[in-house]
Design an enzyme around this catalytic site. Structure first.
Site, PDB file in Angstrom:
ATOM      1  N   CYS A   7     -22.163  36.076  27.277  1.00  0.00           N
ATOM      2  CA  CYS A   7     -22.478  35.905  25.856  1.00  0.00           C
ATOM      3  C   CYS A   7     -21.301  36.390  25.029  1.00  0.00           C
ATOM      4  O   CYS A   7     -20.569  37.293  25.439  1.00  0.00           O
ATOM      5  CB  CYS A   7     -23.767  36.625  25.468  1.00  0.00           C
ATOM      6  SG  CYS A   7     -23.687  38.411  25.469  1.00  0.00           S
ATOM      7  N   CYS A  50     -23.588  41.123  29.965  1.00  0.00           N
ATOM      8  CA  CYS A  50     -24.249  40.553  28.790  1.00  0.00           C
ATOM      9  C   CYS A  50     -24.513  41.690  27.805  1.00  0.00           C
ATOM     10  O   CYS A  50     -24.155  42.832  28.073  1.00  0.00           O
ATOM     11  CB  CYS A  50     -25.551  39.879  29.226  1.00  0.00           C
ATOM     12  SG  CYS A  50     -26.232  38.711  28.043  1.00  0.00           S
ATOM     13  N   CYS A  57     -17.577  44.578  24.346  1.00  0.00           N
ATOM     14  CA  CYS A  57     -17.579  45.317  25.600  1.00  0.00           C
ATOM     15  C   CYS A  57     -16.554  46.452  25.552  1.00  0.00           C
ATOM     16  O   CYS A  57     -15.428  46.244  25.105  1.00  0.00           O
ATOM     17  CB  CYS A  57     -17.246  44.389  26.759  1.00  0.00           C
ATOM     18  SG  CYS A  57     -17.239  45.246  28.337  1.00  0.00           S
TER      19      CYS A  57
END
Length: 141
Positions: A81, A8, A88
């Site tokens: 999310c 997340c 990322c």
């Protein structure tokens, strides 16, 4: 034993709830569960409280950065999310199955304590259902 990473943005709320359920709902030890964020925001007390209401204690969890788990051979990477999925850093994970589900972020809600509780409860229940399905289809199946 499989390795599952739940990712997340801040590893404070949604990924922590998923971590708790994925750990607790396994019928037998099938996977080692990790959760991390692309940032660390600390453990959200409202997430801890809402999980406790469902009998899951995540109070001992820590907010970890994804870089802390470099070198672990992932079988599954689950982003919970859109922000984490889009931002990322690259995680080298040959053969890892990458899954995504954007759960609403109850910590962003501004409102009465009752409204916040309802938002946390709704997200928690959605995450619990997702985790049950993941365990049945990906780990136990």
């Amino acid at each position: 034993m499989k390795n599952v990473l739940v990712l997340c943005t801040g590893n404070s709320c949604r990924s922590q709830m998923a971590h708790g359920y994925l750990q607790a709902l396994q019928p037998k030890p099938l996977a080692k569960i990790y959760s991390a964020g692309i940032e660390t925001h600390g453990l959200n007390p409202e997430a801890v409280a809402i999980m406790k209401e469902d009998g899951i204690d995540i109070s001992g969890h820590t907010s970890n950065h994804v870089d802390e788990y470099a070198g672990i051979p992932w079988d599954f990477i689950i982003t919970v999310c859109d922000h984490a999925k889009e931002n990322c850093p690259f995680i080298p994970a040959d053969g890892a199955e990458r899954l995504h589900h954007n759960f609403s972020d109850p910590s962003k809600l501004k409102g009465s304590p009752e409204a916040r509780h309802t938002a946390f409860e709704n997200t928690r229940n959605e995450i619990r259902d997702y985790c049950r399905k993941f365990i049945a289809e990906k780990l136990a199946g």
